[in-house]
Design an enzyme around this catalytic site. Structure first.
Site, mmCIF file in Angstrom:
data_model
loop_
_atom_site.group_PDB
_atom_site.id
_atom_site.type_symbol
_atom_site.label_atom_id
_atom_site.label_comp_id
_atom_site.label_asym_id
_atom_site.label_seq_id
_atom_site.Cartn_x
_atom_site.Cartn_y
_atom_site.Cartn_z
ATOM 1 N N ASP A 204 0.742 -1.158 0.093
ATOM 2 C CA ASP A 204 0.018 0.033 -0.099
ATOM 3 C C ASP A 204 0.896 1.283 -0.101
ATOM 4 O O ASP A 204 1.904 1.007 -0.023
ATOM 5 C CB ASP A 204 -0.874 -0.007 1.075
ATOM 6 N N ASP A 206 1.347 4.822 2.306
ATOM 7 C CA ASP A 206 1.114 5.088 3.375
ATOM 8 C C ASP A 206 1.551 6.823 3.809
ATOM 9 O O ASP A 206 2.648 7.177 3.401
ATOM 10 C CB ASP A 206 1.750 4.576 4.667
ATOM 11 N N ASP A 307 -3.435 4.499 2.685
ATOM 12 C CA ASP A 307 -3.611 4.763 4.020
ATOM 13 C C ASP A 307 -3.394 5.996 4.402
ATOM 14 O O ASP A 307 -2.105 6.611 4.254
ATOM 15 C CB ASP A 307 -2.858 3.868 5.323
HETATM 16 N N1 DCP Z 1 2.446 -0.043 11.748
HETATM 17 C C1 DCP Z 1 2.774 -0.711 12.953
HETATM 18 N N2 DCP Z 1 1.661 -1.432 13.248
HETATM 19 C C2 DCP Z 1 0.658 -1.613 13.058
HETATM 20 C C3 DCP Z 1 0.259 -1.269 11.537
HETATM 21 C C4 DCP Z 1 1.302 -0.278 11.134
HETATM 22 O O1 DCP Z 1 3.613 -0.334 13.498
HETATM 23 N N3 DCP Z 1 -0.265 -2.656 13.358
HETATM 24 C C5 DCP Z 1 3.389 0.801 11.154
HETATM 25 C C6 DCP Z 1 4.625 0.196 10.655
HETATM 26 C C7 DCP Z 1 4.563 -0.123 9.373
HETATM 27 C C8 DCP Z 1 3.733 1.373 8.888
HETATM 28 O O2 DCP Z 1 2.949 1.479 9.879
HETATM 29 O O3 DCP Z 1 5.627 -0.084 8.633
HETATM 30 C C9 DCP Z 1 2.803 0.886 7.717
HETATM 31 O O4 DCP Z 1 2.213 -0.230 7.702
HETATM 32 P P1 DCP Z 1 2.301 -1.284 6.467
HETATM 33 O O5 DCP Z 1 1.431 -2.554 6.986
HETATM 34 O O6 DCP Z 1 1.821 -0.328 5.473
HETATM 35 O O7 DCP Z 1 3.825 -1.615 6.243
HETATM 36 P P2 DCP Z 1 4.824 -1.244 5.254
HETATM 37 O O8 DCP Z 1 4.409 0.069 4.667
HETATM 38 O O9 DCP Z 1 6.008 -1.194 6.235
HETATM 39 O O10 DCP Z 1 5.177 -2.279 4.186
HETATM 40 P P3 DCP Z 1 4.201 -2.662 2.817
HETATM 41 O O11 DCP Z 1 5.075 -2.300 1.944
HETATM 42 O O12 DCP Z 1 3.590 -4.092 3.210
HETATM 43 O O13 DCP Z 1 3.194 -1.775 2.664
HETATM 44 MG MG MG Z 2 2.628 0.200 3.474
#
Ligand code: DCP
Ligand code: MG
Length: 383
Positions: A204, A206, A307
């Site tokens: 996604d 963010d 998000d």
């Molecule tokens: N985050 C967290 N705990 C959660 C949700 C989010 O610590 N329950 C934080 C850490 C993540 C960030 O928010 O890095 C964004 O969540 P993502 O699920 O979008 O994860 P990433 O952006 O790191 O990876 P992706 O490439 O899968 O989107």
């Molecule tokens: Mg993400």
């Protein structure tokens, strides 16, 4: 160091937030395997086991060299008996039987396919699995009751499981920037999550949004969402209000890692970049586990998960740190704060139990300093 040692011993700190973890590392052949076992543990809601595997994998990601023998692992932290057994098998045989049988198991594959539906968590997927469902396609004939998020998840299954490129993330950044500036001039928009850590692909995109004038950001999200919706840019959205001020149990509740910012889970309708429509349409029809909406060749848009989070300016540094990830890095920061510093860290604030007060911060650097940690830049937080 001992005089005749051949491989220089790596001094590895035990918390992931104490070390640098680059995006590209040398041990994917081991970390991919350990992360399969971590994911499988998540599917059976065994969090302790899952975190243990993720910590092991993370240690190997931080190593500056390829692991060639068990001797290379001497003195490394976090490597439990089970992880070591798996690593040993891979080093000796090229594969681990446990990992391969997990990967191939019907349950693992079904849980993966079902949790890959936006809006479907482990509980729901597990219930469906026990009812005999194996893929999102099974949801339609069985007439499962789906909430709005899940309906969108099924409808756009293919698109949402096609990784978002950095190029697409940049196009979406421009759109979000335009929307936010239109409804609140002077607002600040930061790209967070994996793309801030330098990832080339993401599940996604963010964003974190704030405004230097405290309070100006209140109830901002509905205005942003309205603007986007009026432009026909949203396929789905669910906005949740900021519940931080309303909570009785006070800020920085240590047990919870979910924050309470005003937040919007959305699915954008992204016009395909002209150069991408020809090369990428073929992949939509090339027989990945299909969603219900078969994409036609030449389609000019695709669905992308976005998000949006709005933070008051005074919490912006904490929110930025909390939303940059990785998930394990965040978890380790909170564990470090609690276990080593007697502090409680959230995406809203940092509370010092000894001094019985909140510690302010205007930047991520200041938060690391409060925690007694060396500053780790986003590109090295890929734990
Ligand atoms: N985050 C967290 N705990 C959660 C949700 C989010 O610590 N329950 C934080 C850490 C993540 C960030 O928010 O890095 C964004 O969540 P993502 O699920 O979008 O994860 P990433 O952006 O790191 O990876 P992706 O490439 O899968 O989107
Ligand atoms: Mg993400």
């Amino acid at each position: 160091p001992k005089p005749f040692e051949t491989t220089p011993a790596v001094k590895m700190k035990s918390y992931a937030c104490q070390r640098r973890t680059p995006l590209k590392h040398h041990n994917s052949f081991l970390t991919d395997a350990l992360e399969i076992l971590a994911q499988n543990a998540e599917f059976s809601e065994n969090e302790g086991r899952s975190v243990a595997f993720r910590r092991s994998a993370s240690v190997l990601k931080a190593l500056p060299h390829v692991v060639r023998s068990m001797g290379d692992l001497k003195d490394l932290p976090c490597l439990g008996e089970h992880s070591l057994r798996v690593i040993k098998e891979i080093l000796e045989d090229g594969t681990s039987s446990e990992v391969e049988s997990t990967r191939q198991s019907e349950q693992f594959q079904a849980m993966k396919a079902l949790t890959d539906v936006f809006g479907v968590g482990v509980r729901t997927a597990d219930r469906w699995f026990r009812e005999g469902l194996r893929s999102p396609l099974d949801l339609i004939p069985t007439g499962q009751k789906l909430n709005h998020a899940q309906q969108a998840g099924v409808k756009y299954y293919n698109d949402l499981n096609t990784p978002v490129t950095k190029k697409e993330a940049m196009v979406i950044s421009d759109i979000v920037e335009k929307a936010v500036k239109a409804v609140l001039p002077g607002a600040i928009i930061t790209l967070t999550g994996g793309f801030r850590r330098g990832k080339e692909l993401g599940h996604d995109v963010d964003f974190l949004i704030t405004h230097p004038e405290e309070g100006a950001e209140e109830r901002l999200m509905p205005k942003i969402v309205n603007w986007l919706d009026n432009q026909g840019l949203l396929l789905y959205q669910k906005t949740t209000r900021n519940s931080y001020l309303e909570s009785k149990d006070g800020p920085a509740r240590p047990a919870s890692n979910m924050d309470r910012f005003e937040r919007c889970f959305s699915i954008f309708k992204l016009e395909q970049l002209e150069s991408d429509t020809h090369t990428e349409t073929s992949s939509y029809n090339s027989g990945r586990a299909a969603g219900t909406e078969e994409r036609h060749a030449g389609s000019t848009w695709r669905a992308v998960r976005v998000d949006l989070v709005v933070s008051p300016y005074s919490q912006f540094a904490f929110a930025t740190l909390g939303w940059t990830g990785s998930k394990l890095f965040e978890r380790e920061l909170r564990r470090w704060a609690g276990q080593e510093k007697g502090m409680s860290l959230s995406s809203h604030a940092l509370y010092d139990s000894k001094q019985q007060r909140y510690l302010r911060a205007n930047s991520e650097e200041e938060i690391f300093a409060h925690l007694g940690l060396e500053y780790i830049p986003p590109s090295e937080r890929n734990a």
